[in-house]
Write a protein that holds these residues in place. Structure first.
Motif, mmCIF file in Angstrom:
data_model
loop_
_atom_site.group_PDB
_atom_site.id
_atom_site.type_symbol
_atom_site.label_atom_id
_atom_site.label_comp_id
_atom_site.label_asym_id
_atom_site.label_seq_id
_atom_site.Cartn_x
_atom_site.Cartn_y
_atom_site.Cartn_z
ATOM 1 N N VAL A 133 30.759 22.097 40.414
ATOM 2 C CA VAL A 133 32.170 22.488 40.447
ATOM 3 C C VAL A 133 32.486 23.024 41.832
ATOM 4 O O VAL A 133 31.781 23.890 42.355
ATOM 5 C CB VAL A 133 32.505 23.544 39.373
ATOM 6 C CG1 VAL A 133 33.973 23.918 39.422
ATOM 7 C CG2 VAL A 133 32.122 23.046 37.980
ATOM 8 N N VAL A 134 33.561 22.504 42.434
ATOM 9 C CA VAL A 134 34.025 22.966 43.741
ATOM 10 C C VAL A 134 35.335 23.712 43.542
ATOM 11 O O VAL A 134 36.270 23.187 42.918
ATOM 12 C CB VAL A 134 34.225 21.784 44.721
ATOM 13 C CG1 VAL A 134 34.842 22.267 46.026
ATOM 14 C CG2 VAL A 134 32.896 21.090 44.986
ATOM 15 N N PHE A 135 35.398 24.927 44.078
ATOM 16 C CA PHE A 135 36.596 25.755 43.968
ATOM 17 C C PHE A 135 37.399 25.639 45.250
ATOM 18 O O PHE A 135 36.872 25.848 46.340
ATOM 19 C CB PHE A 135 36.207 27.214 43.702
ATOM 20 C CG PHE A 135 35.615 27.399 42.339
ATOM 21 C CD1 PHE A 135 36.402 27.804 41.283
ATOM 22 C CD2 PHE A 135 34.272 27.128 42.105
ATOM 23 C CE1 PHE A 135 35.862 27.959 40.021
ATOM 24 C CE2 PHE A 135 33.720 27.273 40.843
ATOM 25 C CZ PHE A 135 34.520 27.692 39.800
ATOM 26 N N LYS A 136 38.683 25.301 45.107
ATOM 27 C CA LYS A 136 39.585 25.159 46.250
ATOM 28 C C LYS A 136 40.740 26.145 46.116
ATOM 29 O O LYS A 136 41.250 26.374 45.030
ATOM 30 C CB LYS A 136 40.174 23.755 46.312
ATOM 31 C CG LYS A 136 39.171 22.661 46.525
ATOM 32 C CD LYS A 136 39.836 21.314 46.667
ATOM 33 C CE LYS A 136 40.472 20.904 45.351
ATOM 34 N NZ LYS A 136 41.000 19.547 45.338
ATOM 35 N N VAL A 137 41.151 26.697 47.247
ATOM 36 C CA VAL A 137 42.374 27.488 47.330
ATOM 37 C C VAL A 137 43.478 26.555 47.803
ATOM 38 O O VAL A 137 43.290 25.821 48.785
ATOM 39 C CB VAL A 137 42.220 28.661 48.325
ATOM 40 C CG1 VAL A 137 43.539 29.403 48.489
ATOM 41 C CG2 VAL A 137 41.105 29.594 47.895
ATOM 42 N N GLN A 138 44.595 26.570 47.105
ATOM 43 C CA GLN A 138 45.751 25.771 47.511
ATOM 44 C C GLN A 138 46.956 26.690 47.685
ATOM 45 O O GLN A 138 47.079 27.702 46.993
ATOM 46 C CB GLN A 138 46.094 24.715 46.458
ATOM 47 C CG GLN A 138 45.044 23.663 46.275
ATOM 48 C CD GLN A 138 45.473 22.600 45.283
ATOM 49 O OE1 GLN A 138 46.214 22.855 44.346
ATOM 50 N NE2 GLN A 138 44.988 21.376 45.490
ATOM 51 N N HIS A 139 47.846 26.337 48.634
ATOM 52 C CA HIS A 139 49.119 27.045 48.744
ATOM 53 C C HIS A 139 50.246 26.030 48.596
ATOM 54 O O HIS A 139 50.062 24.826 48.811
ATOM 55 C CB HIS A 139 49.239 27.870 50.025
ATOM 56 C CG HIS A 139 49.391 27.072 51.271
ATOM 57 N ND1 HIS A 139 48.573 27.243 52.346
ATOM 58 C CD2 HIS A 139 50.263 26.103 51.655
ATOM 59 C CE1 HIS A 139 48.935 26.431 53.320
ATOM 60 N NE2 HIS A 139 49.953 25.713 52.920
ATOM 61 N N LEU A 140 51.400 26.549 48.235
ATOM 62 C CA LEU A 140 52.578 25.709 48.049
ATOM 63 C C LEU A 140 53.373 25.699 49.351
ATOM 64 O O LEU A 140 53.793 26.742 49.844
ATOM 65 C CB LEU A 140 53.435 26.236 46.902
ATOM 66 C CG LEU A 140 54.617 25.371 46.490
ATOM 67 C CD1 LEU A 140 54.160 24.007 45.991
ATOM 68 C CD2 LEU A 140 55.426 26.076 45.400
ATOM 69 N N ALA A 141 53.556 24.499 49.899
ATOM 70 C CA ALA A 141 54.320 24.327 51.137
ATOM 71 C C ALA A 141 55.220 23.114 50.965
ATOM 72 O O ALA A 141 54.730 22.017 50.685
ATOM 73 C CB ALA A 141 53.394 24.144 52.333
ATOM 74 N N LEU A 178 50.607 33.771 55.944
ATOM 75 C CA LEU A 178 50.281 33.883 54.535
ATOM 76 C C LEU A 178 51.416 33.266 53.730
ATOM 77 O O LEU A 178 52.546 33.742 53.758
ATOM 78 C CB LEU A 178 50.090 35.352 54.151
ATOM 79 C CG LEU A 178 49.550 35.606 52.761
ATOM 80 C CD1 LEU A 178 48.141 35.008 52.616
ATOM 81 C CD2 LEU A 178 49.499 37.092 52.482
ATOM 82 N N LYS A 179 51.132 32.173 53.051
ATOM 83 C CA LYS A 179 52.137 31.499 52.235
ATOM 84 C C LYS A 179 52.492 32.350 51.028
ATOM 85 O O LYS A 179 51.787 33.289 50.679
ATOM 86 C CB LYS A 179 51.635 30.124 51.775
ATOM 87 C CG LYS A 179 51.313 29.191 52.918
ATOM 88 C CD LYS A 179 52.551 28.841 53.701
ATOM 89 C CE LYS A 179 52.209 27.835 54.787
ATOM 90 N NZ LYS A 179 53.303 27.488 55.628
ATOM 91 N N GLU A 180 53.573 31.991 50.367
ATOM 92 C CA GLU A 180 54.061 32.806 49.261
ATOM 93 C C GLU A 180 53.306 32.579 47.960
ATOM 94 O O GLU A 180 53.030 33.513 47.219
ATOM 95 C CB GLU A 180 55.554 32.523 49.025
ATOM 96 C CG GLU A 180 56.139 33.391 47.942
ATOM 97 C CD GLU A 180 57.618 33.155 47.752
ATOM 98 O OE1 GLU A 180 58.095 33.483 46.661
ATOM 99 O OE2 GLU A 180 58.290 32.650 48.653
#
Length: 124
Positions: A50-58, A98-100
């Motif tokens: 399992v690979v954990f990714k951080v995503q932001h909304l842009a 830092l995205k929202e």
């Protein structure tokens, strides 16, 4: 509506999972400059990955901003997203903006079970 995390918060409770999982959307308070993730894998069956990714909304699109190394058994993995962090693959990402909104995506390579939880720690 995204939850504002101003204290350490578990965003994926400990559970055995066999498929890709996406956390609820979260935001950080204005006093935070970043965050740390603690991924606690406590049990596995067969050979999970399992690979954990951080995503932001842009611009209405979820974008990967960092990923950890594949987790294949019981372990603890910490990831840091902060402007004072060095850019280190599978460990930390330096970001001056830092995205929202953020979310965590745990991508399973197969249907083998991995029991894990994910906690977010806001950082100043």
């Amino acid at each position: 509506m995204a939850n504002v995390l101003d204290t350490p918060t578990t965003i994926l409770a400990s559970a055995a999972r066999t498929a890709t999982t996406t956390s609820d959307v979260f935001r950080l308070p204005p006093t935070s400059r970043g965050f740390a993730l603690q991924i606690d894998a406590t049990a596995s069956a067969a050979t999970p990955s399992v690979v954990f990714k951080v995503q932001h909304l842009a611009a209405d699109t979820w974008t990967d901003v960092m990923a950890g190394a594949a987790i294949t058994g019981a372990t603890t993995q910490n990831l840091i997203y902060h402007p004072d962090a060095s850019d280190v693959a599978n460990l930390s990402e330096s970001s001056t903006v830092l995205k929202e909104k953020f979310r965590i995506v745990a991508t399973a390579a197969d249907a083998d079970s991995l029991t894990y939880s994910v906690k977010v720690f806001p950082l100043k």
